[in-house]
Structure formats: structure tokens, C-alpha cells
Scaffold this motif. Structure first.
Motif, PDB file in Angstrom:
ATOM      1  N   PRO A 446       0.824  -1.217   0.000  1.00 16.40           N
ATOM      2  CA  PRO A 446       0.000   0.000   0.000  1.00 16.40           C
ATOM      3  C   PRO A 446       0.850   1.256   0.000  1.00 16.40           C
ATOM      4  O   PRO A 446       2.089   1.200   0.129  1.00 16.40           O
ATOM      5  N   ASP A 447       0.186   2.392  -0.126  1.00 15.59           N
ATOM      6  CA  ASP A 447       0.859   3.679   0.000  1.00 15.59           C
ATOM      7  C   ASP A 447       1.529   3.766   1.374  1.00 15.59           C
ATOM      8  O   ASP A 447       0.979   3.280   2.365  1.00 15.59           O
ATOM      9  N   ASP A 452      -1.127   0.547   8.427  1.00 19.37           N
ATOM     10  CA  ASP A 452      -0.471  -0.744   8.672  1.00 19.37           C
ATOM     11  C   ASP A 452       0.710  -0.985   7.734  1.00 19.37           C
ATOM     12  O   ASP A 452       1.116  -2.131   7.509  1.00 19.37           O
ATOM     13  N   TYR A 453       1.254   0.098   7.170  1.00 12.70           N
ATOM     14  CA  TYR A 453       2.295  -0.045   6.144  1.00 12.70           C
ATOM     15  C   TYR A 453       3.486  -0.862   6.640  1.00 12.70           C
ATOM     16  O   TYR A 453       3.941  -1.789   5.960  1.00 12.70           O
ATOM     17  N   ILE A 454       4.016  -0.548   7.830  1.00 12.19           N
ATOM     18  CA  ILE A 454       5.202  -1.255   8.333  1.00 12.19           C
ATOM     19  C   ILE A 454       4.889  -2.724   8.573  1.00 12.19           C
ATOM     20  O   ILE A 454       5.688  -3.616   8.236  1.00 12.19           O
ATOM     21  N   MET A 600      15.798  -5.241  -0.483  1.00  9.42           N
ATOM     22  CA  MET A 600      14.342  -5.156  -0.583  1.00  9.42           C
ATOM     23  C   MET A 600      13.911  -3.705  -0.448  1.00  9.42           C
ATOM     24  O   MET A 600      14.054  -3.097   0.616  1.00  9.42           O
ATOM     25  N   LEU A 601      13.399  -3.139  -1.542  1.00 10.86           N
ATOM     26  CA  LEU A 601      12.905  -1.766  -1.558  1.00 10.86           C
ATOM     27  C   LEU A 601      11.382  -1.820  -1.554  1.00 10.86           C
ATOM     28  O   LEU A 601      10.758  -2.289  -2.513  1.00 10.86           O
ATOM     29  N   CYS A 602      10.789  -1.354  -0.465  1.00 13.01           N
ATOM     30  CA  CYS A 602       9.344  -1.523  -0.270  1.00 13.01           C
ATOM     31  C   CYS A 602       8.494  -0.462  -0.954  1.00 13.01           C
ATOM     32  O   CYS A 602       7.392  -0.752  -1.416  1.00 13.01           O
ATOM     33  N   ASP A 603       8.944   0.757  -1.004  1.00 14.27           N
ATOM     34  CA  ASP A 603       8.098   1.885  -1.387  1.00 14.27           C
ATOM     35  C   ASP A 603       7.535   1.728  -2.801  1.00 14.27           C
ATOM     36  O   ASP A 603       8.283   1.751  -3.792  1.00 14.27           O
ATOM     37  N   PRO A 604       6.210   1.577  -2.937  1.00 16.19           N
ATOM     38  CA  PRO A 604       5.622   1.372  -4.274  1.00 16.19           C
ATOM     39  C   PRO A 604       5.767   2.575  -5.191  1.00 16.19           C
ATOM     40  O   PRO A 604       5.642   2.452  -6.420  1.00 16.19           O
ATOM     41  N   ARG A 605       6.068   3.753  -4.625  1.00 18.80           N
ATOM     42  CA  ARG A 605       6.216   4.947  -5.457  1.00 18.80           C
ATOM     43  C   ARG A 605       7.412   4.845  -6.392  1.00 18.80           C
ATOM     44  O   ARG A 605       7.491   5.570  -7.398  1.00 18.80           O
ATOM     45  N   LEU A 606       8.374   3.982  -6.074  1.00 19.53           N
ATOM     46  CA  LEU A 606       9.550   3.816  -6.929  1.00 19.53           C
ATOM     47  C   LEU A 606       9.174   3.343  -8.328  1.00 19.53           C
ATOM     48  O   LEU A 606       9.877   3.642  -9.305  1.00 19.53           O
TER      49      LEU A 606
END
Length: 636
Positions: A446-447, A452-454, A600-606
Motif C-alpha cells: 500500500p501507499d 499498517d504499512y510497516i 528489498m525496496l518496499c516503497d511502491p512509489r519507486l
């Protein structure tokens, strides 16, 4: 023999390093960088050099500098690199290069013990038993040390506030005209540094010297022919600290304590001195209360609107002026009063400047909470003063780091320091990122604003953590996210969980390397300057793109300034800052040609936002995978 030919005879095939160093391999990027540095030295030019991890940039800049026979100042970002240069790299290369002279480290004066201030601290009546115990440790060490550097004092925590009471503070040294003749260590250390052919400093000390020169107050460092900045990406922000200033409650509380000590030791009949100390203490408390008990960052505009805070700060400034007036006729009574007069005047002057600053290049802001505050004045840009002092000093200047460019361009870094006319060059890392590691970017996260992102990120990382058996860094952009991850993992992870803040950084890293099934949670200080090679580290997770919070007063001021010029603050400030910080975090995984693992890069904005491509274009050539099973294969 030309510099380039000498470099080949040392770094090239069958060169001296090859003959004298086991497992030495010629790195073409290292040779090419050394030759470029040689050109810059011979022509007194400026070079911006991005050298990927494993290039061997330290040798690439040291060898031509040593071969030149000129005076060199090397400025680094960390004490670890300073110590490595002095104890390992420079002695080896001086021998190989047949270089003459000596190499010395010089740190800021507050890193050195002041025997006179230690003696004053030892006579303070308000000392607790614990303070007496620590003072005894310092006293015993002071009688044995040859240079008085606190890094030798392993029995005292390096961040212990007691050190500020016994170190060689500038206003005390100036007021008492200290020399090496009266047992003070700093003048002797500084003289040795001045005489050295190679002087190793850190960015903080270099920028402190820059600020003094800019103000016309003299200098700390000698002039040199060659100036080299390693980990140069940190330099603009450190320069901004020294070309601005800050005044904190801690500093003012410390001033009051020292005034009371001076009253008892040097002027016990001056009741007014004691009264004025109490009055300053009251005004400090009242100002802090006016700012409120919640943690907050104030812009000048928001502070100005809070009339009570503005008025109480003026009262505090006036009280400091009254205190200085009382101390002035007493300065001949003792060394402490003499130093306190200068200190009180400086605080009054800084608060006055903060209240009346009008330059568009000055950002005024405050950090506050229930029992703390800090007034900050930060320059919007350090390009003009930095460029001015660089021109005045002359010589060759080399700025190097693994993270100077953004989207293959040096424009952002160059603009921040006024280096637009510098030569630029990028040397790729010799590591085979495509074979050694993958970037795992899970689909469907999710954004980052999701509550609950973490938790969701950790759930996605769980199969990798199990496969790698820990051996992981989990890096977060905020302490809040770190604490949330700590709570979740402490309930589920059966191995060892280490958290930034549980001990000194070096101690945590040493434990991590030696402990099976370990996970280390860290924030910004673990994103760079951390080197874990081999199987001890197999997985690095980064939760978000490290954007600076938009309510940060410095961010707001810089974005407003760019907007006035018709530029986007987000694309011309936030994106470059985040890219450089993220590149540092990415660089934690692969530190050696034999390392393997998963980033592991989590941020979906990438991958979902257009600006993501600008950021990821700055990364090494990792293969990207989106399936957890593909990622797990790199951990087996």
C-alpha cells in the motif's frame, strides 16, 4: 618521471602494490581516477569524482597527492576513516611512494582535554558521587595521555555531557591565552598539525575553519596546496551548520551552572552575579514554556505569530545583556569569569541576530519540546561563501564519494557548493551487481501513509528473513517506523533483535557480525558509513524513499525560494536529497566482490510515480525481481 608514469608504476600490472600486497588486483577505474586526480593537482583544478563502492578511491586520491610532494589536507566524514588513513593507508603509501614528511590528525578543540577546566570541575561543590567517579577516571587518564584526545578515554562514554565541562572550549582558551607552556594539549597538537605535510581533519573542523575565515576572525587550519574531501556528499549540510549557528537550552543551562560555579570560586561576595544567574535561568524556563510542551518545529512565520514566545525571547536576550554587564568588571577575578563574559556576550549577540536577521539567505527556525529548545539560523545556500574561500585559498580541490550524482548528473551537488565550473567524472563500481544481488520490489504494497504499512512490509519480508536466517539490516526513515517494527518483530523473531540506540553504533555492529540469526533495526545513522562484508549481511530492507518531512522549516524555505525562481521545490530539492540518501542505503548490501544478497525496496512509489525513475536511474545495475521466490534464490 611524470606523475602518471609514477602512478602506473605503483597501481599498474606488476607495479609496487602488486608486488607487495597479497591478492592485489589492478582496478582500471582506480588507475584512471588516480591519473585524473594527478592532472587536477598539476593544473590546480577542481574535480567532482563519483567512485562506486570497491573502486579503491582512497588510494586513487592519496597516491597522486603523496607523489606530488605538496602539502595536503584530507577531510573525511568519519573518525573511522580518519583512523584508517593515519594508521594504515598513509604509512603504507608513504613508504611505497617514497614520500617525505609526517601525517597528523587534527580534531576540533573540544575533542581535547583542558587541564585547567578539569581542575575547575574537580572543585565544584555540586558534583554527585557519579560525577566524582568520572572526574577521577578523566584525571588519571589526563596524567598519562600525550595528546589529550578524548578518543583515547575509553572508560568514559563519548557522548557523556561531563566532557563539555573539561574540554578545551574556544572562549576559555582565548580568554586565558592558553599555550602549551601551561600544560594545555591543544596548542601543541595544533602546531604539530600545522607542520605536517599531510593533515587529516573532518568536515566539521574544515567548515569551522571556513566560517572563521569568512567572518575575518583568523583560521584554525594551515593553508595547503591540495584539498581532498572524502564522503563529500555530506559537506554542504555541514557547511550550513557552521556558516549559521544554533543556541539551545542545554547551552544556556550550562552557562547558568558555570556562572554559579564562578560565583562560588572567584567572586563569592558578588550577590548580584548569583541573582543574575537565577534571572537567566528563569527566563530560559519561561521561554521554553511559551513554546509549549509538544515536540514542534517552528518556522519564523509561525513563531512570529505566537506573540508570547517572541516577547519572552526578547526578555531572555535582555537578561543575558544584564548578566554580561555584571560579569564584565569581574573578569580580572579569574579564568572562569573571563571566559564566561565572552560566552554570555556571544549568546546575547546570536539571539539578537536571530531576532533581527533580514537576509533572504538566512532561515530562522526553532526545535522545541517540553524541556528543550534550539534556535537555529541556517543559510539557504553556502555556495557563495564556500566558493569565495576556495578561490582565496587556491590550489587543487578534489571532492569524492560514491553518491555525488543524481540521475547521472553532478549539477545538484555542484550548485550547492558553487562548483559549477569543476571537472566531473563517474567511475562505476567493479562489483558485478547483476550477478551478486537483486533488488526485490514486492508488488501490491500500500501507499506508505497506510496505517499498517510497516506491518505489511514486514509480512512481505518474512519469507526472506527466514531464508537468510536473519543476517539483515532493516533501515527505516523514521524512529516511529523503527519502533513499530521493533514491537512486531520482538513478538515473532526467535533470533537476536538489535535496535539502534541499544548501545554505541560500533558495539552494535560488532555484535551483529558475531551473532547468528541477527536482525538490526536502524534509522539514518545506519544508512551510511556502515561496512559489513561477507555472509554476516545477506538482506537489506529499506521501508520508504527518504523524503525530508515537508513541514521541516528548512525544506519550506528552500522550496519557497525555488518557487520564486519558477522551479519545483520537489524536483529540484526533495528528489535530489532523497536520491543521494537512498543511494547510501542501497550501498550497505554489497561491500566486496564475493558478497551476495537481496536489497528489498518496499516503497511502491519507486515504480508507480514518474519521479521513481529519476531515483532508480541513480542505482547500480542490480536486476529487479518482483516474485519472492526469485529473491529467496539469492539467499540460498
Amino acid at each position: 618521471m611524470s606523475l602518471k608514469k609514477q602512478i602506473q608504476s605503483i597501481l599498474g600490472k606488476d607495479g609496487q602494490l602488486s608486488q607487495n600486497t597479497p591478492d592485489y588486483e589492478v582496478r582500471h577505474a582506480q588507475v584512471e581516477m588516480a591519473e585524473t586526480v594527478a592532472d587536477v593537482i598539476e593544473e590546480s583544478q577542481t574535480l567532482l569524482a563519483e567512485a562506486g563502492t570497491g573502486t579503491g578511491k582512497t588510494f586513487a586520491y592519496l597516491i597522486p597527492a603523496l607523489l606530488s610532494g605538496k602539502k595536503v589536507i584530507v577531510s573525511t566524514a568519519t573518525k573511522t576513516l580518519q583512523d584508517q588513513l593515519l594508521s594504515k593507508d598513509i604509512p603504507l603509501l608513504m613508504d611505497i611512494c617514497n614520500a617525505k614528511g609526517t601525517a597528523k590528525i587534527l580534531k576540533g578543540r573540544e575533542n581535547y582535554i583542558c587541564p585547567q577546566r578539569l581542575e575547575i570541575a574537580e572543585t565544584a561543590e555540586q558534583n554527585t558521587k557519579e560525577v566524582w567517579r568520572k572526574l577521577s577516571l578523566i584525571h588519571d587518564w589526563q596524567e598519562k595521555t600525550l595528546v589529550g584526545d578524548k578518543s583515547e578515554l575509553t572508560s568514559l562514554d563519548e557522548n557523556d555531557p561531563l566532557w563539555s565541562r573539561v574540554c578545551a572550549r574556544m572562549e576559555f582558551c582565548q580568554a586565558n591565552e592558553c599555550t602549551g607552556d601551561n600544560g594545555c594539549f591543544y596548542p601543541g597538537v595544533k602546531q604539530q598539525a600545522t607542520d605536517a605535510e599531510i593533515l587529516i581533519v573532518n568536515h566539521h573542523l574544515f567548515c569551522a575553519d571556513l566560517a572563521l575565515r569568512e567572518q575575518g576572525f583568523g583560521e584554525i587550519l594551515p593553508e595547503a596546496d591540495i584539498y581532498i574531501f572524502d564522503e563529500a556528499h555530506q559537506l554542504p549540510d555541514i557547511a550550513a551548520q557552521f556558516l549559521g549557528f544554533s543556541v539551545s537550552r542545554f547551552q544556556l543551562d550550562e552557562l547558568v551552572r558555570d556562572v554559579r560555579l564562578a560565583y562560588k570560586k572567584e567572586s563569592p561576595e558578588s550577590i548580584e552575579l548569583s541573582d543574575q544567574a537565577k534571572a537567566v535561568e528563569d527566563k530560559v524556563r519561561i521561554f521554553n514554556e511559551a513554546l509549549g510542551k509538544w515536540e514542534k518545529r517552528w518556522t519564523w512565520e509561525s513563531f512570529s505569530e505566537a506573540k508570547t514566545g517572541h516577547k519572552t525571547l526578547e526578555h531572555l536576550r535582555n537578561q543575558l545583556s544584564l548578566l554580561a554587564d555584571v560579569i564584565k568588571p569581574l573578569t580580572d577575578r579569574g579564568k572562569l569569569l573571563s571566559a564566561l563574559y565572552k560566552r554570555t556576550q556571544e549568546f546575547e549577540k546570536q539571539i539578537e541576530t536571530w531576532l533581527k536577521a533580514s537576509s533572504e539567505n538566512q532561515i530562522r527556525w526553532i526545535e522545541s519540546s517540553q524541556a528543550r529548545f534550539k534556535l537555529n539560523l541556517t543559510p539557504l545556500s553556502v555556495a557563495a561563501p564556500f566558493s569565495r574561500q576556495r578561490d582565496a585559498l587556491g590550489g587543487a580541490w578534489v571532492f569524492t564519494s560514491a553518491t555525488l550524482s543524481v540521475n547521472q548528473s553532478f549539477d545538484y551537488f555542484a550548485h550547492r557548493l558553487g562548483l559549477e565550473s569543476a571537472r566531473t567524472h563517474q567511475w562505476e563500481s567493479p562489483f558485478d551487481y547483476d550477478q551478486q544481488a537483486v533488488i526485490y520490489h514486492p508488488i501490491g504494497l500500500p501507499d506508505p501513509k497506510h496505517p499498517d504499512y510497516i506491518k505489511i512490509c514486514l509480512r512481505a519480508a518474512w519469507p526472506l528473513l527466514l531464508t537468510s536466517q536473519g543476517r539483515a539490516f532493516l533501515l527505516f526513515t523514521s524512529h516511529k517506523a523503527l519502533q513499530e517494527a521493533k514491537v512486531i518483530l520482538s513478538q515473532h523473531w526467535e533470533g537476536t533483535l538489535m535496535v539502534q540506540g541499544d548501545g554505541p553504533k560500533t558495539t552494535l555492529l560488532a555484535r551483529f557480525k558475531e551473532t547468528d540469526n541477527a536482525i538490526l533495526l536502524g534509522t539514518s545513522s545506519f544508512w551510511e558509513g556502515v561496512d559489513v562484508k561477507g555472509d554476516a549481511l545477506k538482506l537489506v530492507l529499506i521501508d520508504r524513499i527518504p523524503f525530508i518531512p515537508p513541514d521541516d522549516p528548512v525544506v519550506q524555505a528552500r522550496e519557497s525560494f525555488l518557487k520564486q525562481k519558477g522551479l519545483s521545490g520537489f524536483f529540484n530539492f526533495q528528489i535530489p536529497e532523497a536520491t543521494i540518501a537512498l543511494k547510501q542505503g542501497v550501498g550497505r548490501l554489497i561491500r566486496d566482490s564475493s558478497d551476495k544478497g537481496v536489497l528489498m525496496l518496499c516503497d511502491p512509489r519507486l515504480t508507480q510515480k514518474s519521479y521513481g525513475k529519476i531515483i532508480t536511474n541513480s542505482f547500480p545495475s542490480f536486476k529487479w525481481v518482483y516474485d519472492v521466490n526469485e529473491a529467496k534464490e539469492k539467499l540460498l
